[in-house]
Write a protein that holds these residues in place. Sequence first.
Motif, mmCIF file in Angstrom:
data_model
loop_
_atom_site.group_PDB
_atom_site.id
_atom_site.type_symbol
_atom_site.label_atom_id
_atom_site.label_comp_id
_atom_site.label_asym_id
_atom_site.label_seq_id
_atom_site.Cartn_x
_atom_site.Cartn_y
_atom_site.Cartn_z
ATOM 1 N N HIS A 41 87.411 33.802 -70.527
ATOM 2 C CA HIS A 41 86.779 32.904 -70.805
ATOM 3 C C HIS A 41 87.419 33.198 -72.930
ATOM 4 N N ALA A 42 86.977 34.843 -73.034
ATOM 5 C CA ALA A 42 87.668 36.025 -74.035
ATOM 6 C C ALA A 42 88.976 35.767 -74.237
ATOM 7 N N LEU A 43 89.634 35.968 -71.838
ATOM 8 C CA LEU A 43 91.022 37.174 -71.897
ATOM 9 C C LEU A 43 91.762 35.312 -72.442
ATOM 10 N N ARG A 44 90.883 34.003 -72.260
ATOM 11 C CA ARG A 44 92.224 32.657 -72.092
ATOM 12 C C ARG A 44 92.047 32.272 -73.249
ATOM 13 N N THR A 45 90.956 32.810 -74.639
ATOM 14 C CA THR A 45 91.081 32.261 -75.841
ATOM 15 C C THR A 45 91.932 33.003 -76.845
ATOM 16 N N ASN A 46 92.024 34.815 -76.445
ATOM 17 C CA ASN A 46 92.885 35.946 -76.060
ATOM 18 C C ASN A 46 92.356 36.369 -77.636
ATOM 19 N N GLU A 47 90.539 35.778 -77.285
ATOM 20 C CA GLU A 47 89.712 36.571 -78.497
ATOM 21 C C GLU A 47 89.810 38.479 -77.777
ATOM 22 N N ILE A 48 89.785 38.913 -76.845
ATOM 23 C CA ILE A 48 90.731 40.098 -76.564
ATOM 24 C C ILE A 48 91.654 40.770 -75.426
ATOM 25 N N GLY A 49 92.772 41.831 -75.415
ATOM 26 C CA GLY A 49 93.557 41.596 -75.559
ATOM 27 C C GLY A 49 94.026 42.397 -74.085
ATOM 28 N N GLY A 50 93.357 42.368 -73.566
ATOM 29 C CA GLY A 50 92.945 42.528 -71.818
ATOM 30 C C GLY A 50 92.176 43.386 -71.483
ATOM 31 N N ALA A 51 91.850 43.245 -70.168
ATOM 32 C CA ALA A 51 90.843 44.500 -69.785
ATOM 33 C C ALA A 51 91.077 45.153 -68.327
ATOM 34 N N GLY A 52 90.642 46.185 -68.299
ATOM 35 C CA GLY A 52 91.039 47.013 -67.059
ATOM 36 C C GLY A 52 89.680 47.268 -66.545
ATOM 37 N N LEU A 53 89.942 46.813 -64.859
ATOM 38 C CA LEU A 53 87.660 47.030 -63.931
ATOM 39 C C LEU A 53 88.317 47.891 -62.809
ATOM 40 N N ASP A 54 87.403 48.197 -62.436
ATOM 41 C CA ASP A 54 87.594 48.858 -60.999
ATOM 42 C C ASP A 54 86.374 48.804 -60.968
ATOM 43 N N VAL A 55 85.230 47.585 -61.091
ATOM 44 C CA VAL A 55 84.451 46.799 -60.239
ATOM 45 C C VAL A 55 84.686 45.483 -60.049
ATOM 46 N N SER A 56 83.760 45.016 -59.224
ATOM 47 C CA SER A 56 83.866 44.062 -59.227
ATOM 48 C C SER A 56 82.351 43.132 -58.053
ATOM 49 N N ASP A 57 82.230 41.727 -58.368
ATOM 50 C CA ASP A 57 81.619 41.670 -57.622
ATOM 51 C C ASP A 57 81.660 39.656 -57.247
ATOM 52 N N PRO A 58 82.102 39.406 -55.886
ATOM 53 C CA PRO A 58 81.809 40.848 -54.753
ATOM 54 C C PRO A 58 82.976 41.805 -54.746
ATOM 55 N N GLU A 59 82.690 42.800 -53.730
ATOM 56 C CA GLU A 59 83.698 43.677 -53.393
ATOM 57 C C GLU A 59 84.575 44.275 -52.111
ATOM 58 N N PRO A 60 85.630 43.719 -52.382
ATOM 59 C CA PRO A 60 86.732 44.351 -52.716
ATOM 60 C C PRO A 60 86.565 42.662 -53.321
ATOM 61 N N MET A 61 87.420 42.146 -54.591
ATOM 62 C CA MET A 61 87.542 41.255 -55.529
ATOM 63 C C MET A 61 88.522 40.194 -54.298
ATOM 64 N N LEU A 62 87.968 38.866 -54.297
ATOM 65 C CA LEU A 62 88.565 37.994 -53.368
ATOM 66 C C LEU A 62 90.143 37.977 -54.313
ATOM 67 N N GLN A 63 91.474 38.192 -53.036
ATOM 68 C CA GLN A 63 92.366 37.604 -54.025
ATOM 69 C C GLN A 63 92.968 36.372 -54.267
ATOM 70 N N THR A 64 91.491 35.141 -54.223
ATOM 71 C CA THR A 64 91.819 34.181 -55.305
ATOM 72 C C THR A 64 91.042 34.622 -56.453
#
Length: 75
Positions: free
Chosen positions: A23-46
């Motif tokens: 939501h924050a990314l779509r509404t431009n509340e923040i400029g971006g995100a750098g992530l190295d953790v996902s759930d599930p891991e590895p992150m699904l390509q979809t």
Amino acid sequence: MKNSAIFVDTARRAIYQEDDLIHALRTNEIGGAGLDVSDPEPMLQTELLLRLSGVCMLPPIESATKQTRTQMTQH
């Protein structure tokens, strides 16, 4: 956070609510995100986060072996 802020998560467990981050990314509340953790891991390509602009998803450094990186590309 400022709308120019970049959210960075390097924790070994997700410390954010994915729906809130999207939501924050779509509404431009923040400029971006750098992530190295996902759930599930590895992150699904979809996964929606992978399709949003301003998101950089990197594998955790402990995955930096030839065998692990090869397996990551086969999912």
